[in-house]
Design an enzyme around this catalytic site. Structure first.
Site, PDB file in Angstrom:
ATOM      1  N   LYS A  42     -11.972  -2.382   3.016  1.00  0.00           N
ATOM      2  CA  LYS A  42     -12.725  -1.625   4.079  1.00  0.00           C
ATOM      3  C   LYS A  42     -12.232  -0.194   4.244  1.00  0.00           C
ATOM      4  O   LYS A  42     -12.865   0.584   4.851  1.00  0.00           O
ATOM      5  CB  LYS A  42     -12.642  -2.473   5.442  1.00  0.00           C
ATOM      6  CG  LYS A  42     -12.746  -3.907   5.509  1.00  0.00           C
ATOM      7  CD  LYS A  42     -12.435  -4.459   6.863  1.00  0.00           C
ATOM      8  CE  LYS A  42     -12.214  -5.926   6.765  1.00  0.00           C
ATOM      9  NZ  LYS A  42     -11.562  -6.631   7.708  1.00  0.00           N
ATOM     10  N   GLY A  43     -11.116   0.050   3.504  1.00  0.00           N
ATOM     11  CA  GLY A  43     -10.214   1.143   3.709  1.00  0.00           C
ATOM     12  C   GLY A  43     -10.927   2.494   3.381  1.00  0.00           C
ATOM     13  O   GLY A  43     -10.717   3.473   3.861  1.00  0.00           O
ATOM     14  N   GLU A  99     -11.960   5.265  -3.362  1.00  0.00           N
ATOM     15  CA  GLU A  99     -10.808   4.373  -2.820  1.00  0.00           C
ATOM     16  C   GLU A  99      -9.956   5.036  -1.750  1.00  0.00           C
ATOM     17  O   GLU A  99     -10.025   6.341  -1.841  1.00  0.00           O
ATOM     18  CB  GLU A  99      -9.686   4.152  -3.677  1.00  0.00           C
ATOM     19  CG  GLU A  99      -9.460   2.531  -4.164  1.00  0.00           C
ATOM     20  CD  GLU A  99      -9.075   1.770  -3.186  1.00  0.00           C
ATOM     21  OE1 GLU A  99      -9.321   1.968  -2.168  1.00  0.00           O
ATOM     22  OE2 GLU A  99      -8.657   0.756  -3.505  1.00  0.00           O
ATOM     23  N   ASP A 103      -1.811   2.700  -4.867  1.00  0.00           N
ATOM     24  CA  ASP A 103      -0.543   2.421  -4.417  1.00  0.00           C
ATOM     25  C   ASP A 103       0.065   1.925  -5.961  1.00  0.00           C
ATOM     26  O   ASP A 103       0.460   2.674  -6.843  1.00  0.00           O
ATOM     27  CB  ASP A 103      -0.106   1.698  -3.294  1.00  0.00           C
ATOM     28  CG  ASP A 103       1.165   1.293  -2.954  1.00  0.00           C
ATOM     29  OD1 ASP A 103       2.133   2.033  -3.430  1.00  0.00           O
ATOM     30  OD2 ASP A 103       1.453   0.367  -2.236  1.00  0.00           O
ATOM     31  N   LYS A 131      -0.241   7.303  -3.958  1.00  0.00           N
ATOM     32  CA  LYS A 131       1.143   7.035  -3.605  1.00  0.00           C
ATOM     33  C   LYS A 131       1.861   6.828  -5.029  1.00  0.00           C
ATOM     34  O   LYS A 131       2.115   5.800  -5.421  1.00  0.00           O
ATOM     35  CB  LYS A 131       1.380   6.031  -2.806  1.00  0.00           C
ATOM     36  CG  LYS A 131       2.650   5.889  -2.112  1.00  0.00           C
ATOM     37  CD  LYS A 131       3.015   4.526  -1.232  1.00  0.00           C
ATOM     38  CE  LYS A 131       1.997   4.375  -0.149  1.00  0.00           C
ATOM     39  NZ  LYS A 131       2.374   3.074   0.305  1.00  0.00           N
ATOM     40  N   PHE A 152       4.377   3.683   4.398  1.00  0.00           N
ATOM     41  CA  PHE A 152       3.128   2.954   4.575  1.00  0.00           C
ATOM     42  C   PHE A 152       2.502   3.600   5.501  1.00  0.00           C
ATOM     43  O   PHE A 152       3.000   3.879   6.757  1.00  0.00           O
ATOM     44  CB  PHE A 152       3.626   1.506   5.058  1.00  0.00           C
ATOM     45  CG  PHE A 152       2.397   0.674   5.342  1.00  0.00           C
ATOM     46  CD1 PHE A 152       2.114  -0.023   4.395  1.00  0.00           C
ATOM     47  CD2 PHE A 152       1.534   0.560   6.642  1.00  0.00           C
ATOM     48  CE1 PHE A 152       0.844  -0.984   4.463  1.00  0.00           C
ATOM     49  CE2 PHE A 152       0.442  -0.430   6.731  1.00  0.00           C
ATOM     50  CZ  PHE A 152       0.303  -1.157   5.460  1.00  0.00           C
ATOM     51  N   VAL A 153       1.403   4.080   5.095  1.00  0.00           N
ATOM     52  CA  VAL A 153       0.559   5.059   6.053  1.00  0.00           C
ATOM     53  C   VAL A 153      -0.702   4.263   6.626  1.00  0.00           C
ATOM     54  O   VAL A 153      -1.076   3.210   6.054  1.00  0.00           O
ATOM     55  CB  VAL A 153       0.008   6.079   5.174  1.00  0.00           C
ATOM     56  CG1 VAL A 153       1.163   7.179   4.771  1.00  0.00           C
ATOM     57  CG2 VAL A 153      -0.868   5.861   4.054  1.00  0.00           C
ATOM     58  N   ASP A 159      -5.197   0.367   7.337  1.00  0.00           N
ATOM     59  CA  ASP A 159      -4.747  -0.666   8.461  1.00  0.00           C
ATOM     60  C   ASP A 159      -3.633  -0.902   8.444  1.00  0.00           C
ATOM     61  O   ASP A 159      -2.812  -0.813   7.413  1.00  0.00           O
ATOM     62  CB  ASP A 159      -5.905  -1.597   8.548  1.00  0.00           C
ATOM     63  CG  ASP A 159      -5.507  -2.612   7.647  1.00  0.00           C
ATOM     64  OD1 ASP A 159      -5.567  -2.334   6.288  1.00  0.00           O
ATOM     65  OD2 ASP A 159      -5.167  -3.800   7.783  1.00  0.00           O
ATOM     66  N   ARG A 165      -7.427   1.762  11.693  1.00  0.00           N
ATOM     67  CA  ARG A 165      -8.454   1.984  10.691  1.00  0.00           C
ATOM     68  C   ARG A 165      -9.447   3.315  11.338  1.00  0.00           C
ATOM     69  O   ARG A 165      -9.747   4.308  10.764  1.00  0.00           O
ATOM     70  CB  ARG A 165      -9.438   1.123  10.233  1.00  0.00           C
ATOM     71  CG  ARG A 165      -8.939  -0.010   9.330  1.00  0.00           C
ATOM     72  CD  ARG A 165     -10.132  -0.883   8.756  1.00  0.00           C
ATOM     73  NE  ARG A 165      -9.566  -1.911   8.468  1.00  0.00           N
ATOM     74  CZ  ARG A 165      -8.983  -2.458   7.185  1.00  0.00           C
ATOM     75  NH1 ARG A 165      -8.995  -1.262   6.256  1.00  0.00           N
ATOM     76  NH2 ARG A 165      -8.496  -3.455   6.660  1.00  0.00           N
TER      77      ARG A 165
HETATM   78  P1  5GP Z   1      -2.822  -1.030  -5.012  1.00  0.00           P
HETATM   79  O1  5GP Z   1      -3.675  -2.211  -5.631  1.00  0.00           O
HETATM   80  O2  5GP Z   1      -3.053   0.284  -5.482  1.00  0.00           O
HETATM   81  O3  5GP Z   1      -1.450  -1.321  -4.746  1.00  0.00           O
HETATM   82  O4  5GP Z   1      -3.232  -1.046  -3.276  1.00  0.00           O
HETATM   83  C1  5GP Z   1      -4.469  -0.540  -3.078  1.00  0.00           C
HETATM   84  C2  5GP Z   1      -4.970  -1.159  -1.633  1.00  0.00           C
HETATM   85  O5  5GP Z   1      -3.592  -1.569  -0.875  1.00  0.00           O
HETATM   86  C3  5GP Z   1      -5.370   0.045  -0.930  1.00  0.00           C
HETATM   87  O6  5GP Z   1      -6.875   0.064  -1.092  1.00  0.00           O
HETATM   88  C4  5GP Z   1      -5.012  -0.275   0.504  1.00  0.00           C
HETATM   89  O7  5GP Z   1      -5.861  -1.031   0.934  1.00  0.00           O
HETATM   90  C5  5GP Z   1      -3.835  -0.991   0.561  1.00  0.00           C
HETATM   91  N1  5GP Z   1      -2.634  -0.012   0.557  1.00  0.00           N
HETATM   92  C6  5GP Z   1      -1.828   0.527  -0.392  1.00  0.00           C
HETATM   93  N2  5GP Z   1      -0.837   1.319   0.109  1.00  0.00           N
HETATM   94  C7  5GP Z   1      -0.878   1.461   1.613  1.00  0.00           C
HETATM   95  C8  5GP Z   1      -0.500   2.147   2.733  1.00  0.00           C
HETATM   96  O8  5GP Z   1       0.354   2.840   2.633  1.00  0.00           O
HETATM   97  N3  5GP Z   1      -1.084   1.887   3.963  1.00  0.00           N
HETATM   98  C9  5GP Z   1      -2.010   0.913   4.065  1.00  0.00           C
HETATM   99  N4  5GP Z   1      -2.445   0.728   5.151  1.00  0.00           N
HETATM  100  N5  5GP Z   1      -2.675   0.199   3.188  1.00  0.00           N
HETATM  101  C10 5GP Z   1      -2.250   0.514   1.709  1.00  0.00           C
END
Ligand code: 5GP
Length: 182
Positions: A42-43, A99, A103, A131, A152-153, A159, A165
């Site tokens: 949903k982000g 996206e 992360d 990140k 963690f943002v 969220d 959100r």
């Molecule tokens: P990845 O698969 O790249 O580790 O993470 C992607 C998803 O993880 C993002 O779409 C998001 O929903 C969540 N995510 C990653 N880092 C953060 C963060 O710092 N804060 C929040 N709220 N969600 C994150």
């Protein structure tokens, strides 16, 4: 809600200016084509809504919901599950994935591979936040709004336990909210 935020990293005005800039770049990239813009729920919802309204060429929108984080977890599980698939065929399409944040990169690695397997003509990524310190998968976005530190943002789509959100900015939570250490 605002009282839970320790620090604002990116303001509403900075996000709006960045959406305009990214929208102009996407207009140049996709001029005369009909890309399929895929928002990752949903982000990515606020970012998708704002950035695509700055794109001055035709495009189609669809959504996917995937999960790699569970519940209140602040660490990616590494395993990506499809919770909602597309309604559109990607074969032969120019896919633009939208996206909120990269992360570990697991989610986007999975999605790029999936759309290539489904025979997309091209696959590009635009992300509001990057990140790089969290990266474990080999993947980079084509367009990045802002780089963020290893924190963690929340806000503007992102969220913590389904909250925050709807904040109009990107911020960092006070440690007492998630029971963390300073
Ligand atoms: P990845 O698969 O790249 O580790 O993470 C992607 C998803 O993880 C993002 O779409 C998001 O929903 C969540 N995510 C990653 N880092 C953060 C963060 O710092 N804060 C929040 N709220 N969600 C994150």
């Amino acid at each position: 809600m605002h009282n839970d935020i320790k620090e604002i990293l990116i303001t509403e005005e900075e996000i709006a200016a960045k959406c305009k800039e990214l929208g102009e770049q996407l207009t140049k990239e996709y001029e005369g084509r009909f890309p399929l813009a895929i928002g990752v729920l949903k982000g990515a919802l606020p970012f998708m809504s704002d950035v695509l309204r700055q794109v001055q060429t035709h495009l189609e929108m669809d959504f996917m919901d995937v999960s790699s984080y569970g519940g209140t977890s602040m660490v990616s599980s590494g395993e990506v599950k499809i919770l909602k698939d597309l309604n559109t065929k990607v074969e032969g399409r120019d896919v633009l994935i939208i996206e909120d944040i990269i992360d570990s990169g697991n989610t986007l690695r999975y999605l790029v591979d999936l759309f290539k397997y489904r025979k997309a003509n091209s696959v590009k990524i635009v992300t509001l936040l990057d990140k790089p310190s969290g990266r474990t998968a080999e993947i980079e976005a084509d367009l990045v709004g802002f780089e963020v530190p290893d924190a963690f943002v929340v806000g503007y789509g992102l969220d913590y336990d389904e909250k925050y959100r709807n904040l109009p900015y990107i911020g960092v939570l006070k440690p007492e909210i998630y029971g963390g250490e300073e």
